[in-house]
Design a protein around this motif. Structure first.
Motif, PDB file in Angstrom:
ATOM      1  N   LEU A 157      -7.178   4.163   2.423  1.00 13.35           N
ATOM      2  CA  LEU A 157      -7.049   4.395   0.986  1.00 13.35           C
ATOM      3  C   LEU A 157      -6.071   3.408   0.355  1.00 13.35           C
ATOM      4  O   LEU A 157      -6.354   2.806  -0.691  1.00 13.35           O
ATOM      5  CB  LEU A 157      -6.601   5.835   0.728  1.00 13.35           C
ATOM      6  CG  LEU A 157      -6.402   6.205  -0.745  1.00 13.35           C
ATOM      7  CD1 LEU A 157      -7.720   6.131  -1.491  1.00 13.35           C
ATOM      8  CD2 LEU A 157      -5.790   7.589  -0.858  1.00 13.35           C
ATOM      9  N   LEU A 158      -4.926   3.197   0.989  1.00 15.03           N
ATOM     10  CA  LEU A 158      -3.939   2.253   0.470  1.00 15.03           C
ATOM     11  C   LEU A 158      -4.472   0.823   0.490  1.00 15.03           C
ATOM     12  O   LEU A 158      -4.230   0.037  -0.444  1.00 15.03           O
ATOM     13  CB  LEU A 158      -2.641   2.352   1.260  1.00 15.03           C
ATOM     14  CG  LEU A 158      -1.811   3.621   1.021  1.00 15.03           C
ATOM     15  CD1 LEU A 158      -0.591   3.642   1.939  1.00 15.03           C
ATOM     16  CD2 LEU A 158      -1.383   3.706  -0.422  1.00 15.03           C
ATOM     17  N   THR A 159      -5.207   0.485   1.516  1.00 16.88           N
ATOM     18  CA  THR A 159      -5.790  -0.860   1.595  1.00 16.88           C
ATOM     19  C   THR A 159      -6.802  -1.075   0.469  1.00 16.88           C
ATOM     20  O   THR A 159      -6.791  -2.107  -0.201  1.00 16.88           O
ATOM     21  CB  THR A 159      -6.476  -1.068   2.964  1.00 16.88           C
ATOM     22  OG1 THR A 159      -5.519  -0.844   4.000  1.00 16.88           O
ATOM     23  CG2 THR A 159      -7.042  -2.464   3.087  1.00 16.88           C
ATOM     24  N   ILE A 160      -7.649  -0.097   0.252  1.00 18.55           N
ATOM     25  CA  ILE A 160      -8.646  -0.197  -0.814  1.00 18.55           C
ATOM     26  C   ILE A 160      -7.970  -0.280  -2.180  1.00 18.55           C
ATOM     27  O   ILE A 160      -8.340  -1.104  -3.028  1.00 18.55           O
ATOM     28  CB  ILE A 160      -9.642   0.982  -0.736  1.00 18.55           C
ATOM     29  CG1 ILE A 160     -10.517   0.837   0.497  1.00 18.55           C
ATOM     30  CG2 ILE A 160     -10.493   1.059  -1.995  1.00 18.55           C
ATOM     31  CD1 ILE A 160     -11.415   2.021   0.768  1.00 18.55           C
ATOM     32  N   LEU A 161      -6.964   0.552  -2.420  1.00 14.20           N
ATOM     33  CA  LEU A 161      -6.251   0.522  -3.701  1.00 14.20           C
ATOM     34  C   LEU A 161      -5.555  -0.817  -3.924  1.00 14.20           C
ATOM     35  O   LEU A 161      -5.541  -1.343  -5.037  1.00 14.20           O
ATOM     36  CB  LEU A 161      -5.247   1.670  -3.773  1.00 14.20           C
ATOM     37  CG  LEU A 161      -5.844   3.066  -3.956  1.00 14.20           C
ATOM     38  CD1 LEU A 161      -4.733   4.127  -3.922  1.00 14.20           C
ATOM     39  CD2 LEU A 161      -6.611   3.148  -5.255  1.00 14.20           C
ATOM     40  N   THR A 162      -4.996  -1.378  -2.855  1.00 11.18           N
ATOM     41  CA  THR A 162      -4.338  -2.681  -2.961  1.00 11.18           C
ATOM     42  C   THR A 162      -5.350  -3.766  -3.325  1.00 11.18           C
ATOM     43  O   THR A 162      -5.105  -4.590  -4.207  1.00 11.18           O
ATOM     44  CB  THR A 162      -3.627  -3.040  -1.641  1.00 11.18           C
ATOM     45  OG1 THR A 162      -2.692  -2.005  -1.309  1.00 11.18           O
ATOM     46  CG2 THR A 162      -2.913  -4.365  -1.761  1.00 11.18           C
ATOM     47  N   LEU A 163      -6.482  -3.755  -2.656  1.00 16.76           N
ATOM     48  CA  LEU A 163      -7.527  -4.751  -2.946  1.00 16.76           C
ATOM     49  C   LEU A 163      -8.074  -4.593  -4.366  1.00 16.76           C
ATOM     50  O   LEU A 163      -8.315  -5.576  -5.066  1.00 16.76           O
ATOM     51  CB  LEU A 163      -8.658  -4.648  -1.918  1.00 16.76           C
ATOM     52  CG  LEU A 163      -8.304  -5.103  -0.500  1.00 16.76           C
ATOM     53  CD1 LEU A 163      -9.474  -4.846   0.442  1.00 16.76           C
ATOM     54  CD2 LEU A 163      -7.915  -6.566  -0.479  1.00 16.76           C
ATOM     55  N   VAL A 164      -8.270  -3.361  -4.808  1.00  9.76           N
ATOM     56  CA  VAL A 164      -8.747  -3.111  -6.169  1.00  9.76           C
ATOM     57  C   VAL A 164      -7.718  -3.605  -7.189  1.00  9.76           C
ATOM     58  O   VAL A 164      -8.063  -4.224  -8.196  1.00  9.76           O
ATOM     59  CB  VAL A 164      -9.070  -1.618  -6.371  1.00  9.76           C
ATOM     60  CG1 VAL A 164      -9.276  -1.290  -7.838  1.00  9.76           C
ATOM     61  CG2 VAL A 164     -10.297  -1.234  -5.569  1.00  9.76           C
ATOM     62  N   THR A 165      -6.454  -3.374  -6.918  1.00  6.06           N
ATOM     63  CA  THR A 165      -5.392  -3.844  -7.807  1.00  6.06           C
ATOM     64  C   THR A 165      -5.386  -5.371  -7.893  1.00  6.06           C
ATOM     65  O   THR A 165      -5.290  -5.946  -8.980  1.00  6.06           O
ATOM     66  CB  THR A 165      -4.012  -3.338  -7.324  1.00  6.06           C
ATOM     67  OG1 THR A 165      -4.032  -1.912  -7.249  1.00  6.06           O
ATOM     68  CG2 THR A 165      -2.913  -3.783  -8.254  1.00  6.06           C
TER      69      THR A 165
END
Length: 87
Positions: free
Chosen positions: A10-18
């Protein structure tokens, strides 16, 4: 262990989306600036064209005035000649 993997994902996906959002905003801002620059350049080109037309008209008017002044000088010289002959 499964909970840590889910959190990491989840944190990886949120970082990439950001990161993608940041680059998207930068691209959008650059495209908008280029669009505005083109609009301003068009306005400057229109203004330059109007100035060129006005300058041409001013030069034509100046040439006409110079011609009129030359005619007046010629006529004035003739009048002065007649006045000197009368005296």
């Amino acid at each position: 262990m499964s909970q840590n993997a889910d959190t990491f994902l989840l944190l990886t996906i949120l970082t990439l989306v950001t990161i993608l959002l940041i680059f998207g905003m930068k691209y959008f801002a650059a495209a908008r600036q280029a669009q505005q620059r083109l609009a301003h350049e068009g306005a400057y080109q229109e203004l330059a064209d109007k100035a060129a037309v006005a300058q041409t008209a001013g030069a034509a008017t100046l040439a006409k005035l110079e011609q009129d002044v030359k005619e007046m000088k010629t006529k004035l010289a003739g009048i002065e000649k007649v006045l000197h002959e009368v005296e």
